[in-house]
Motif scaffolding. Structure first.
Motif, PDB file in Angstrom:
ATOM      1  N   ILE A  13      -2.843   3.594  -3.008  1.00  0.00           N
ATOM      2  CA  ILE A  13      -2.810   2.504  -4.267  1.00  0.00           C
ATOM      3  C   ILE A  13      -2.483   1.204  -3.485  1.00  0.00           C
ATOM      4  CG2 ILE A  13      -2.667   4.091  -6.209  1.00  0.00           C
ATOM      5  CD1 ILE A  13       0.368   3.184  -6.187  1.00  0.00           C
ATOM      6  N   GLU A  14      -3.043   0.325  -4.047  1.00  0.00           N
ATOM      7  CA  GLU A  14      -2.406  -1.188  -3.438  1.00  0.00           C
ATOM      8  C   GLU A  14      -2.169  -1.859  -4.708  1.00  0.00           C
ATOM      9  OE1 GLU A  14      -5.014  -5.095  -3.175  1.00  0.00           O
ATOM     10  OE2 GLU A  14      -4.957  -4.032  -1.256  1.00  0.00           O
ATOM     11  N   THR A  15      -0.739  -2.172  -4.475  1.00  0.00           N
ATOM     12  CA  THR A  15       0.070  -2.725  -5.614  1.00  0.00           C
ATOM     13  C   THR A  15       0.652  -4.249  -5.346  1.00  0.00           C
ATOM     14  OG1 THR A  15       2.309  -2.254  -4.905  1.00  0.00           O
ATOM     15  CG2 THR A  15       0.898  -0.074  -6.186  1.00  0.00           C
ATOM     16  N   ALA A  16       0.904  -4.866  -6.565  1.00  0.00           N
ATOM     17  CA  ALA A  16       1.457  -6.257  -6.538  1.00  0.00           C
ATOM     18  C   ALA A  16       2.946  -5.926  -6.902  1.00  0.00           C
ATOM     19  CB  ALA A  16       0.626  -7.049  -7.610  1.00  0.00           C
ATOM     20  N   ALA A  28      -6.915   1.598  -6.408  1.00  0.00           N
ATOM     21  CA  ALA A  28      -6.677   2.835  -6.351  1.00  0.00           C
ATOM     22  C   ALA A  28      -8.091   3.392  -5.616  1.00  0.00           C
ATOM     23  CB  ALA A  28      -6.494   3.606  -7.607  1.00  0.00           C
ATOM     24  N   SER A  29      -7.805   4.391  -4.803  1.00  0.00           N
ATOM     25  CA  SER A  29      -8.687   5.008  -3.715  1.00  0.00           C
ATOM     26  C   SER A  29      -8.445   6.527  -3.416  1.00  0.00           C
ATOM     27  CB  SER A  29      -8.907   4.215  -2.612  1.00  0.00           C
ATOM     28  OG  SER A  29      -9.874   4.872  -1.626  1.00  0.00           O
ATOM     29  N   VAL A  30      -9.168   7.434  -3.908  1.00  0.00           N
ATOM     30  CA  VAL A  30      -9.118   8.721  -3.608  1.00  0.00           C
ATOM     31  C   VAL A  30     -10.056   9.213  -2.626  1.00  0.00           C
ATOM     32  CG1 VAL A  30      -9.326  10.937  -4.652  1.00  0.00           C
ATOM     33  CG2 VAL A  30      -8.329   9.112  -6.091  1.00  0.00           C
ATOM     34  N   ASN A  31      -9.595  10.113  -1.661  1.00  0.00           N
ATOM     35  CA  ASN A  31     -10.264  10.712  -0.636  1.00  0.00           C
ATOM     36  C   ASN A  31     -10.314  11.943  -1.026  1.00  0.00           C
ATOM     37  OD1 ASN A  31     -10.883  12.001   1.739  1.00  0.00           O
ATOM     38  ND2 ASN A  31     -10.576  10.160   3.116  1.00  0.00           N
ATOM     39  N   GLU A  32     -11.389  12.570  -1.322  1.00  0.00           N
ATOM     40  CA  GLU A  32     -11.340  13.921  -1.548  1.00  0.00           C
ATOM     41  C   GLU A  32     -11.088  14.753  -0.565  1.00  0.00           C
ATOM     42  OE1 GLU A  32     -14.818  15.164  -4.517  1.00  0.00           O
ATOM     43  OE2 GLU A  32     -15.533  13.203  -3.747  1.00  0.00           O
ATOM     44  N   ALA A  33     -11.850  14.681   0.691  1.00  0.00           N
ATOM     45  CA  ALA A  33     -11.662  15.436   1.841  1.00  0.00           C
ATOM     46  C   ALA A  33     -10.282  15.695   2.318  1.00  0.00           C
ATOM     47  CB  ALA A  33     -12.616  14.837   3.057  1.00  0.00           C
ATOM     48  N   THR A  34      -9.548  14.479   2.078  1.00  0.00           N
ATOM     49  CA  THR A  34      -8.015  14.862   2.647  1.00  0.00           C
ATOM     50  C   THR A  34      -6.979  14.805   1.517  1.00  0.00           C
ATOM     51  OG1 THR A  34      -7.760  12.219   2.702  1.00  0.00           O
ATOM     52  CG2 THR A  34      -8.455  13.397   4.644  1.00  0.00           C
ATOM     53  N   ASN A  61       0.906  -1.288   0.211  1.00  0.00           N
ATOM     54  CA  ASN A  61       0.136   0.067  -0.234  1.00  0.00           C
ATOM     55  C   ASN A  61       0.869   1.198   0.037  1.00  0.00           C
ATOM     56  OD1 ASN A  61      -2.767  -1.054   0.137  1.00  0.00           O
ATOM     57  ND2 ASN A  61      -2.004  -1.939   1.987  1.00  0.00           N
ATOM     58  N   GLN A  62       0.524   2.161  -0.814  1.00  0.00           N
ATOM     59  CA  GLN A  62       1.392   3.445  -0.947  1.00  0.00           C
ATOM     60  C   GLN A  62       0.264   4.654  -0.723  1.00  0.00           C
ATOM     61  OE1 GLN A  62       4.460   2.896  -1.195  1.00  0.00           O
ATOM     62  NE2 GLN A  62       4.468   0.936  -1.866  1.00  0.00           N
ATOM     63  N   GLN A  63       0.840   5.547  -0.418  1.00  0.00           N
ATOM     64  CA  GLN A  63      -0.068   6.951  -0.132  1.00  0.00           C
ATOM     65  C   GLN A  63       0.408   8.090  -0.797  1.00  0.00           C
ATOM     66  OE1 GLN A  63      -1.503   7.932   3.958  1.00  0.00           O
ATOM     67  NE2 GLN A  63      -3.417   8.248   2.888  1.00  0.00           N
ATOM     68  N   PHE A  64      -0.125   8.886  -1.388  1.00  0.00           N
ATOM     69  CA  PHE A  64       0.143   9.981  -1.846  1.00  0.00           C
ATOM     70  C   PHE A  64      -0.801  11.333  -1.874  1.00  0.00           C
ATOM     71  CE2 PHE A  64       1.609   6.459  -4.293  1.00  0.00           C
ATOM     72  CZ  PHE A  64       2.882   6.656  -4.746  1.00  0.00           C
TER      73      PHE A  64
END
Length: 76
Positions: free
Chosen positions: A47-50, A36-42, A6-9
């Motif tokens: 992303i979850e990767t292999a 891939a998941s986007v949080n509009e508020a934050t 899991n990676q966060q940007f």
């Protein structure tokens, strides 16, 4: 067993819910990204990767896919 990382940007340039859907859709087609998941508020992208790549190593690939839509990413 499949590798999952899991990676966060931080993402900038989002203005509406359609932006969230576009980003998730575009990144869903990138090889080795399993989610891939986007949080509009934050203003964050997860992303979850292999792949064992780090966030810094993913940044150029993600930027190449999102820059045409005027979104900018930074590693958290």
């Amino acid at each position: 067993q499949e590798l999952k990382m899991n990676q966060q940007f931080t993402i900038s340039g989002m203005h509406c819910p359609a932006c969230k859907m576009l980003i998730e859709d575009v990144l869903g087609d990138v090889p080795d990204i399993t989610a891939a998941s986007v949080n509009e508020a934050t203003q964050t992208l997860n992303i979850e990767t292999a792949s064992p790549l780090s966030s810094s190593e993913w940044l150029p690939t993600l930027t190449a896919h999102l820059k045409p839509f005027n979104y900018d990413l930074t590693v958290q």
